[in-house]
Design an enzyme around this catalytic site. Structure first.
Site, PDB file in Angstrom:
ATOM      1  N   CYS A  12      -3.134 -16.612 -15.241  1.00 39.84           N
ATOM      2  CA  CYS A  12      -4.412 -16.060 -15.707  1.00 39.84           C
ATOM      3  C   CYS A  12      -4.208 -15.410 -17.071  1.00 39.84           C
ATOM      4  O   CYS A  12      -3.076 -15.324 -17.575  1.00 39.84           O
ATOM      5  CB  CYS A  12      -4.957 -15.040 -14.706  1.00 39.84           C
ATOM      6  SG  CYS A  12      -3.949 -13.546 -14.577  1.00 39.84           S
ATOM      7  N   HIS A  43       0.835  -1.194   0.000  1.00 42.67           N
ATOM      8  CA  HIS A  43       0.000   0.000   0.000  1.00 42.67           C
ATOM      9  C   HIS A  43       0.866   1.240   0.000  1.00 42.67           C
ATOM     10  O   HIS A  43       1.778   1.383   0.818  1.00 42.67           O
ATOM     11  CB  HIS A  43      -0.919   0.005   1.231  1.00 42.67           C
ATOM     12  CG  HIS A  43      -1.743  -1.235   1.357  1.00 42.67           C
ATOM     13  ND1 HIS A  43      -2.808  -1.501   0.539  1.00 42.67           N
ATOM     14  CD2 HIS A  43      -1.625  -2.310   2.187  1.00 42.67           C
ATOM     15  CE1 HIS A  43      -3.339  -2.668   0.872  1.00 42.67           C
ATOM     16  NE2 HIS A  43      -2.628  -3.180   1.867  1.00 42.67           N
ATOM     17  N   CYS A  52      -1.728 -12.454 -16.991  1.00 44.83           N
ATOM     18  CA  CYS A  52      -0.335 -12.864 -16.852  1.00 44.83           C
ATOM     19  C   CYS A  52       0.184 -13.513 -18.139  1.00 44.83           C
ATOM     20  O   CYS A  52       1.350 -13.356 -18.489  1.00 44.83           O
ATOM     21  CB  CYS A  52      -0.171 -13.811 -15.673  1.00 44.83           C
ATOM     22  SG  CYS A  52      -0.245 -12.985 -14.067  1.00 44.83           S
ATOM     23  N   GLU A  95       0.737   5.735  -0.480  1.00 48.19           N
ATOM     24  CA  GLU A  95      -0.153   6.821  -0.071  1.00 48.19           C
ATOM     25  C   GLU A  95      -1.235   7.089  -1.116  1.00 48.19           C
ATOM     26  O   GLU A  95      -2.370   7.409  -0.786  1.00 48.19           O
ATOM     27  CB  GLU A  95       0.662   8.093   0.168  1.00 48.19           C
ATOM     28  CG  GLU A  95       1.594   8.005   1.369  1.00 48.19           C
ATOM     29  CD  GLU A  95       2.331   9.309   1.606  1.00 48.19           C
ATOM     30  OE1 GLU A  95       2.057  10.263   0.842  1.00 48.19           O
ATOM     31  OE2 GLU A  95       3.148   9.366   2.531  1.00 48.19           O
TER      32      GLU A  95
END
Length: 325
Positions: free
Chosen positions: A95, A54, A98, A56
């Site tokens: 997938c 994660h 990818c 900002e």
């Protein structure tokens, strides 16, 4: 500490047993890799998993395949003029997204080939994922196969640090392996054939080779046979080429599973080659190299061991098919 959990050289027994069990359906994808620059030297091994972090402004998420290609491979990049062979053992097949990233990567790195072995198939009822696998398999530099028992054993010996062998955890895998292999075979049978100017008559080719094909040549042979379905191939080889290399072993299995007959030359075959391909010289009417007998036997044993897996799975699939009908 966080990054160490996302990638490394060795993996825990618990992770390998759970995430590569074809009966399970874990959320994460693990990728175990062997990377070989050139033809010699010790392969570099590594593992990665899905990568999330994660920031900002934005949340970032990498699938294991994309993380390896975009982050790990750059760290290991060598001379672009040296061939690079990558072997992946994936807990889930790639997938559709990818698959596209792998294709784009290979377009930029013409010296790289990738052999992909998968434990299970990711949302395989989704046509986009099926087409992604077809697109990958149509490339000359890619092979895709379901992991065999021998692959699981290889991963245990290679990616588990300093532990004794344990074959018990794969004892109930064969039925799932056979099922996934059957599904994958059906997907690849839908690959479009290359238009050919050849007549639609049957053609039988017999090769006598000094060594069996390597993994890369096996891929090219399969693509040729897929393009020319009227052709059958028999291969007689004097010896096995680097038969301890799992890429070469898998290449021979893939050929055998697709109808190619592979044999080690016996004394009668040497005699036939002598009479057929050697210019006649007086007093040399025949050639029976009796001193080769022990080498012939050893190569035959090794080839039988390599192909035993593919024959077992083929028999399993045939029994299941007959049971359904």
């Amino acid at each position: 500490m966080y990054k160490k959990k996302l990638r490394g050289m060795y993996i825990s027994k618990k992770v390998l047993k759970y995430h590569f069990d074809p009966h399970e359906a874990p959320r994460d994808t693990y990728l175990l890799c062997k990377l070989q620059w050139g033809e010699t030297g010790t392969p570099w091994i590594h593992w990665v998993k899905n990568y999330r972090y994660h920031a900002e402004v934005k949340n970032y998420y990498y699938h294991a395949e994309a993380y390896f290609l975009e982050k790990i491979f750059k760290m290991r990049r060598s001379n672009n003029y040296v061939n690079c062979s990558i072997t992946w053992y994936l807990s889930w097949s790639p997938c559709e997204e990818c698959c596209c990233k792998i294709q784009n990567f290979l377009r930029k790195h013409s010296h790289v080939n990738i052999d992909i072995h998968v434990s299970r198939l990711y949302y395989i009822e989704n046509e986009k994922n099926r087409q992604g696998l077809r697109n990958l398999m149509s490339l000359e530099k890619v092979t895709i196969a379901v992991m065999e028992i021998e692959d699981y054993t290889h991963c245990w010996k290679t990616f588990i640090q300093g532990d004794v062998d344990d074959d018990s955890w794969t004892v109930d895998f064969p039925s799932e392996i056979a099922k996934n292999r059957s599904i994958l075979k059906d997907i690849f049978e839908d690959l479009p054939l290359i238009e050919s100017a050849m007549p639609s008559v049957s053609c039988s080719i017999t090769w006598v080779l000094s060594t069996t094909p390597c993994g890369k040549c096996s891929r090219k042979i399969l693509k040729f046979l897929r393009a020319y379905p009227n052709v059958t191939l028999k291969i007689y080889a004097a010896k096995l080429f680097k038969h301890l290399d799992i890429r070469n072993q898998q290449g021979l299995r893939n050929l055998a599973m697709n109808g190619v007959i592979i044999r080690i030359m016996n004394l009668a075959d040497y005699s036939y080659c002598w009479k057929t391909f050697v210019a006649y010289q007086h007093g040399e009417d025949d050639y029976w190299p009796w001193s080769f007998t022990s080498h012939i036997f050893l190569n035959w044993i090794e080839l039988r061991h390599i192909l035993l897996v593919s024959r077992h799975l083929e028999k399993t699939l045939r029994v299941k098919s007959n049971a359904k009908s």
